[in-house]
Design a protein around this motif. Structure first.
Motif, mmCIF file in Angstrom:
data_model
loop_
_atom_site.group_PDB
_atom_site.id
_atom_site.type_symbol
_atom_site.label_atom_id
_atom_site.label_comp_id
_atom_site.label_asym_id
_atom_site.label_seq_id
_atom_site.Cartn_x
_atom_site.Cartn_y
_atom_site.Cartn_z
ATOM 1 N N ASP A 190 0.799 -1.232 0.000
ATOM 2 C CA ASP A 190 0.000 0.000 0.000
ATOM 3 C C ASP A 190 0.832 1.283 0.000
ATOM 4 O O ASP A 190 0.305 2.343 0.313
ATOM 5 N N LEU A 191 2.086 1.201 -0.363
ATOM 6 C CA LEU A 191 2.927 2.393 -0.474
ATOM 7 C C LEU A 191 2.477 3.195 -1.692
ATOM 8 O O LEU A 191 2.380 2.664 -2.792
ATOM 9 N N LYS A 192 2.154 4.477 -1.491
ATOM 10 C CA LYS A 192 1.808 5.353 -2.607
ATOM 11 C C LYS A 192 3.099 5.940 -3.155
ATOM 12 O O LYS A 192 3.929 6.432 -2.384
ATOM 13 N N VAL A 193 3.255 5.874 -4.471
ATOM 14 C CA VAL A 193 4.498 6.326 -5.083
ATOM 15 C C VAL A 193 4.241 7.182 -6.313
ATOM 16 O O VAL A 193 3.192 7.090 -6.956
ATOM 17 N N MET A 194 5.228 8.009 -6.615
ATOM 18 C CA MET A 194 5.312 8.703 -7.899
ATOM 19 C C MET A 194 6.702 8.377 -8.413
ATOM 20 O O MET A 194 7.706 8.626 -7.723
ATOM 21 N N VAL A 195 6.764 7.772 -9.595
ATOM 22 C CA VAL A 195 8.037 7.317 -10.142
ATOM 23 C C VAL A 195 8.147 7.679 -11.614
ATOM 24 O O VAL A 195 7.150 7.854 -12.301
ATOM 25 N N ARG A 196 9.392 7.791 -12.063
ATOM 26 C CA ARG A 196 9.677 7.954 -13.491
ATOM 27 C C ARG A 196 10.090 6.571 -13.991
ATOM 28 O O ARG A 196 10.985 5.948 -13.415
ATOM 29 N N ILE A 197 9.421 6.107 -15.044
ATOM 30 C CA ILE A 197 9.692 4.775 -15.577
ATOM 31 C C ILE A 197 9.868 4.832 -17.089
ATOM 32 O O ILE A 197 9.478 5.797 -17.741
ATOM 33 N N ILE A 198 10.449 3.769 -17.614
ATOM 34 C CA ILE A 198 10.511 3.564 -19.058
ATOM 35 C C ILE A 198 9.806 2.243 -19.327
ATOM 36 O O ILE A 198 10.290 1.186 -18.904
ATOM 37 N N PRO A 199 8.644 2.272 -19.958
ATOM 38 C CA PRO A 199 7.953 1.021 -20.274
ATOM 39 C C PRO A 199 8.836 0.113 -21.129
ATOM 40 O O PRO A 199 9.519 0.574 -22.045
ATOM 41 N N THR A 200 8.842 -1.180 -20.794
ATOM 42 C CA THR A 200 9.618 -2.175 -21.543
ATOM 43 C C THR A 200 8.666 -3.290 -21.977
ATOM 44 O O THR A 200 8.718 -4.400 -21.445
ATOM 45 N N PRO A 201 7.788 -3.004 -22.934
ATOM 46 C CA PRO A 201 6.756 -3.962 -23.319
ATOM 47 C C PRO A 201 7.297 -5.264 -23.910
ATOM 48 O O PRO A 201 6.599 -6.277 -23.908
ATOM 49 N N ASP A 202 8.531 -5.265 -24.385
ATOM 50 C CA ASP A 202 9.112 -6.478 -24.961
ATOM 51 C C ASP A 202 9.752 -7.389 -23.913
ATOM 52 O O ASP A 202 10.208 -8.472 -24.242
#
Length: 116
Positions: A82-94
């Motif tokens: 239940d940790l609320k977060v704001m993060v910068r991500i790079i989607p890696t759909p492969d």
């Protein structure tokens, strides 16, 4: 029209700052896989959930119901139920994960963590 060297330097610096602020260049790239250069980073907010399948999986679920399985050097810091977060991500759909409980994404930067 002639542009002097100092003016050109200012234009380059301002252009790079604008790209950085708009997310075109992630603030931290050191732990990201070089093959991810074609995928732009995004900022997402959500809540961390532990799912007890395949030996246990952590999933970030956004308020819109989108789920991400995060990977990267900092990801263990987010393994709090239940940790609320704001993060910068790079989607890696492969990239596939054992749990298949959402889209895979490289964690680039933790922007905020709030325990519920």
């Amino acid at each position: 029209m002639v542009i002097n060297k100092r003016t050109l330097q200012k234009i380059v610096v301002v252009s790079l700052l604008l790209l950085l602020l708009t997310g075109m260049l992630p603030a931290e790239r050191s732990e990201a896989d070089p093959s991810l250069v074609t995928h732009p980073s995004i900022v997402v907010e959500g809540k961390m959930h532990y799912i007890a399948i395949e030996g246990g999986c952590w999933v970030l679920e956004t308020s819109f119901g989108k789920k991400y399985q995060l990977h990267g050097a900092q990801v263990k810091q987010l393994h709090v139920p239940d940790l609320k977060v704001m993060v910068r991500i790079i989607p890696t759909p492969d990239r596939y994960t054992a749990c298949q409980m959402g889209e895979s994404a490289q964690l680039v930067q933790i922007l905020r963590m709030t325990k519920m």
